[in-house]
Design a protein around this motif. Structure first.
Motif, short mmCIF file in Angstrom:
data_model
loop_
_atom_site.label_atom_id
_atom_site.label_comp_id
_atom_site.label_asym_id
_atom_site.label_seq_id
_atom_site.Cartn_x
_atom_site.Cartn_y
_atom_site.Cartn_z
N GLY A 150 96.56 89.80 19.99
CA GLY A 150 96.15 88.67 19.16
C GLY A 150 97.27 88.19 18.27
N ALA A 151 98.03 89.13 17.70
CA ALA A 151 99.16 88.77 16.84
C ALA A 151 100.23 88.05 17.65
CB ALA A 151 99.73 90.02 16.17
N PHE A 152 100.55 88.58 18.83
CA PHE A 152 101.59 87.99 19.67
C PHE A 152 101.21 86.59 20.12
CE2 PHE A 152 103.37 87.13 23.88
CZ PHE A 152 104.73 87.23 23.61
N VAL A 153 99.99 86.43 20.62
CA VAL A 153 99.55 85.13 21.13
C VAL A 153 99.51 84.10 20.00
CG1 VAL A 153 97.61 83.87 22.13
CG2 VAL A 153 98.28 86.08 23.07
N THR A 154 98.96 84.50 18.85
CA THR A 154 98.87 83.58 17.71
C THR A 154 100.26 83.16 17.24
OG1 THR A 154 96.81 84.61 17.00
CG2 THR A 154 98.00 83.31 15.37
N GLY A 155 101.16 84.14 17.13
CA GLY A 155 102.51 83.81 16.71
C GLY A 155 103.21 82.88 17.68
#
Length: 248
Positions: A46-51
């Motif tokens: 989730g952090a990677f995709v959002t970033g």
């Protein structure tokens, strides 16, 4: 707060919250370390995709990275100037070391080693707390309280780690200690109300002032709350934190 509260049921959202917070202010990104160590892969995704989405949109669909280049150049050569780190309200161990040089005649050659020593002690302390909490977690009765003990404890520890080892932390930066204060109130408010209250007042109630060494009470308050929420303190969860199963 979203990263803490959503991790158990909505890990992707939790990771997204960490990244959004980190793109506003770098401190929240430190929570990526316990997510990785706890193997919270959905949260990290989730952090990677959002970033990636935010950076893609921010750079005009990947065509203009000049703002990011400016940021990286600034970050690599972060200007921890002597004047700014001597401000007493810049509540860090580097500022403390510089002002010990000014007021207690500490040799100037000791400033950097003292700061590095303090930062290293904090890093080791947080690492030991993580290991202790991870060893204790499997021994607890499965359920909501055990998850709260692990998730809140680890993520709050690491987010406060950034606040304590950074070379620059002004008064308003300490707003990120609010979740730690709420956590301390929840699990220690009944048996240690005096210390919890005093530490909370030190962090959030004291106005900015330049009186050495009293202006470092903000940092003292954060360290005190960390001590109060030691990994060895978990029995209080049984009566202080109630999940859906217990309250129903």
């Amino acid at each position: 707060m979203i990263a803490l509260l959503a991790l158990s049921r909505f890990p992707f959202l939790s990771g997204a919250a960490v990244m959004i917070g980190g793109l506003i202010k770098l401190y929240p990104l430190v929570m990526g370390a316990p997510l990785l160590l706890m193997k919270k892969w959905k949260a990290l995704l989730g952090a990677f995709v959002t970033g990636a989405i935010i950076i893609f949109l921010q750079t005009n669909f990947g065509r203009d990275f000049h703002l990011w280049r400016q940021f990286l150049q600034f970050f690599i050569c972060f200007p921890v100037e002597r004047e700014s780190s001597e401000w007493i309200r810049n509540t860090t161990f580097l500022s403390l070391a510089r002002n010990l040089n000014r007021f207690a005649e500490l040799p100037e050659s000791m400033i950097t080693p003292l700061y590095l020593l303090c930062a290293s002690v904090i890093l080791i302390w947080i690492a030991v707390r993580f290991i202790q909490r991870e060893k204790t977690y499997p021994t607890l009765s499965p359920g909501y309280n055990a998850e709260v003990y692990r998730i809140f404890g680890n993520l709050l520890d690491f987010s406060r780690l950034a606040l304590l080892v950074t070379p620059t932390a002004w008064d308003h930066h300490y707003v990120i200690a609010l979740p730690l204060a709420l956590w301390a109130i929840a699990i220690r408010g009944k048996d240690q109300p005096g210390w919890v209250g005093f530490a909370t007042v030190c962090i959030f109630v004291l106005p900015p002032f330049d009186i050495f060494p009293l202006s470092y009470l903000r940092m003292f308050g954060v360290i005190t709350l960390l001590i109060l929420t030691s990994p060895g303190i978990h029995s209080n969860l049984n009566y202080s934190i109630k999940g859906p199963a217990q309250s129903s």
